[in-house]
Design a protein around this motif. Structure first.
Motif: not given
Length: 672
Positions: A548-571, A575-576
């Motif tokens: 029942g929550l696949r659509r919600r999962l796709e949206e959350l997946q996009q949010d996770l990708d965005r957060k992952e990119e932010e974490k990568v930039t923070e890491l 390092k810098v």
């Protein structure tokens, strides 16, 4: 040693000469713990010297060779030293009391140029200074040698020229540490030459000059230069040790930082891999992760707060770096002010020395004017003496004329003889009284001139005493200035050491902060791992609601990708920042190196200023000695003039007496 003795006997037999029993017995004895061959007072013959010279090249079974008081000939000395030129084991050589001459001195110079193992050389009682050419060869060998550490030249009749050549050799020698020149004839010039060579020679630690007629001030200056060399070597060794310790600590810190950084990167990579696996495993099962996502949002907020804390810590570290820079600038300003004060003091000292020199020149000009007045008075006395001589000559001529007239009148008129005799007798008595008065007047004038000369001599003696007092005051002022300069140098050294300790404490504080931040980052990673494990458990429980929550999962997946990119930039930012901190640490290390170089430059400037001050003092002492020598010459000239005046007066008196006694009137009166 037994094999050495057998070889010596074989070589003597091959040369057709019997080996000396005393030498053979010494060669067959064990060399001892230190490997010493003692042939002192053995009177070595020429065949023995030749055999030993053939055995000495290469490696010998002893490290010390004693040949003192052996009565060696010129050829024997040449052979032995030629054999030692290629020896590699003898460290100490004793040749005292062998009366070495030109050939021996040349052989010693060749030995010093070629041998690389001898560290101690004893040449006591050899009179090397009598042979100037040979001693110059010896000094050339010493100049080219960089291995000899101890040299004994006692009782070698070395004069100031030999001391000058020895000083020129010491300017280029970099290994000699002890030099014994006692009981020679170096004198003032030789002492000054040795003192000047100590400005460029920084390795000589001990120099003995007793019994050389060297002034006490030069001996004190030599002792100060030797103490300065010892202090310099101690400071250099201490600084080298500190530099080695700091370099080792910096290398260890770099290694630790590199290891920590690599461990951090490895942990981050492992976390990425684990998270990728967890996402692949939960992608098919996660359906309703709203609560887990909320918890993750809270975790992200906590991470943001921690990042803000780390940024605040970085800002504090930057503020500390800025404070350190301000401290360095203040240190530079203080050093500049100290150098300016020292320069002003030196200028003031130069001005005072110039004023003293002007006063001395004024006194010298006054003394010269007084000498000119004395010369004029002496010339006037000589002129008076000449006038009196002319008068006496005129009187003599008059007497001769009167005698001739009397003879003519005696022939013409004998009856007037008695009257003429009475008148002549009266004139003779008048001349005698005039002569007595003239002699008394001349004696009074001579006594008055002697008294005036004595008064002038006393005044010149008082001037000389005042000059001596001014010289002692100048010496005392120089000693006080030197003590003040040494105290300022000690203060600068202590201040530099305190600053280095403070910088080390700051670096240790920064390292401690970095370790604490690393520990906090590791704790955050562990918490993230725990949260991922809890999310996986909840995903297993909520797998029934996935359809029942696949659509919600796709949206959350996009949010996770965005957060992952932010974490990568923070890491990447972290390092810098770590790299920037490492760069700041290296910059601080370079700044410390620059401060050390500046301190070394200041020390060199202080040394140059002290050397210039010593040279100025030596020049002033030379000028004062020249003035004293001129005063002695003037006194000698005045005494000579007094003696000449006394001789002239005695000659004049003798001439008058001889004239009076030898004249015809004198003989006539004596007959009566």
């Amino acid at each position: 040693m037994e094999r050495f003795g057998r070889e010596y006997a074989r070589l003597c037999a091959a040369a057709g000469a019997a080996p000396q029993e005393n030498v053979l017995r010494r060669l067959r004895e064990p060399a001892g713990a230190r490997g010493r061959l003692d042939l002192a007072a053995q009177s070595l013959s020429l065949p023995t010297c030749s055999a030993l010279a053939r055995l000495l090249p290469g490696a010998a079974p002893f490290a010390a060779l004693a040949l003192g008081d052996c009565g060696l000939s010129e050829e024997g000395v040449r052979l032995l030293l030629h054999g030692l030129c290629t020896n590699t084991t003898v460290k100490s050589l004793d040749l005292k009391g062998n009366n070495l001459r030109t050939v021996g001195a040349e052989a010693l110079g060749k030995l010093l140029r070629q041998n690389k193992s001898i560290r101690s050389l004893t040449l006591e009682w050899n009179s090397l200074g009598m042979w100037e050419e040979g001693f110059s060869f010896f000094c050339q060998g010493l100049r080219a040698n960089n291995f000899l550490q101890r040299l004994d030249l006692r009782n070698n009749q070395i004069n100031h020229q030999g001391a000058g050549e020895l000083a020129m050799a010491l300017t280029q020698n970099t290994s000699l540490q002890e030099l014994d020149l006692r009981w020679n004839n170096i004198g003032l010039l030789g002492g000054r030459a040795l003192l000047n060579c100590l400005h460029s020679n920084k390795t000589l630690k001990r120099l003995e000059l007793a019994g050389n007629n060297v002034p006490g001030d030069i001996l004190k200056a030599v002792e100060q230069a030797l103490d300065h060399n010892q202090d310099r070597e101690a400071i250099l060794s201490e600084a080298q040790n500190q530099v080695n310790i700091l370099s080792k600590e910096v290398l260890s810190l770099k290694d630790e930082k590199n290891k920590q950084f690599m461990d951090f990167v490895d942990t981050v990579d492992k976390q990425k891999e684990e998270r990728a696996r967890s996402e692949k495993m939960s992608a098919a099962r996660v359906s309703q992760l709203q609560e887990a996502l909320d918890e993750q949002y809270s975790i992200m907020n906590s991470l943001k707060t921690k990042l803000q804390m780390t940024e605040a810590a970085l800002a504090l570290s930057e503020q500390k770096v800025h404070n350190l820079g301000e401290l360095v600038n203040a240190m530079k300003q203080e050093q500049n002010s100290v150098s300016e004060c020292h320069f002003k003091e030196l200028q003031q000292q130069k001005q005072e020395s110039a004023d003293r020199e002007g006063r001395l020149l004024h006194d010298l000009s006054a003394a010269s004017e007084k000498n000119l007045l004395l010369r004029n008075q002496v010339d006037e006395l000589e002129r008076k003496c000449k006038v009196q001589q002319d008068q006496l000559f005129q009187v003599k001529q008059d007497l001769t004329n009167t005698t001739a007239e009397l003879k003519l009148r005696a022939v013409e008129a004998e009856e007037r003889l008695e009257m003429e005799k009475r008148r002549f007798k009266q004139s003779l008595e008048d001349m005698e009284s005039l002569r007595v008065k003239e002699v008394d007047r001349m004696a009074q004038q001579m006594e008055a001139s002697e008294r005036s000369m004595h008064d002038r001599i006393q005044r010149l003696e008082a001037i000389r005493i005042s000059l001596d007092e001014e010289l002692s005051q100048v010496k005392a002022a120089a000693l006080t200035e030197r003590g003040r300069a040494e105290e300022e140098l000690i203060k600068v050294r202590s201040q530099a050491r305190l600053e280095e300790q403070q910088r080390l404490e700051h670096l240790e504080e920064k390292l401690r902060l970095m370790t604490e931040s690393r520990d906090e980052a590791q704790n955050c990673c562990l918490k993230q791992k725990e949260m991922v494990a809890e999310a996986q458990a909840k995903a297993k429980q909520l797998s029934l609601y996935a359809d029942g929550l696949r659509r919600r999962l796709e949206e959350l997946q996009q949010d996770l990708d965005r957060k992952e990119e932010e974490k990568v930039t923070e890491l990447s930012k972290v390092k810098v920042e770590l790299q920037e901190q490492i760069g700041h640490l290296e910059a601080e290390r370079t700044a410390q190196d620059g401060l050390r170089e500046k301190i070394a430059a200041l020390e060199r400037q202080l040394k140059a200023l002290s050397s210039n001050h010593r040279e100025a003092l030596l020049d002033k002492e030379g000028e004062i000695s020249l003035l004293l020598e001129k005063l002695r010459m003037k006194e000698a000239e005045i005494s000579r003039m007094r003696e000449e005046e006394a001789q002239r007066a005695s000659f004049l008196q003798n001439a008058i007496m001889a004239y009076v006694q030898g004249s015809p009137l004198g003989t006539h009166s004596s007959r009566k």
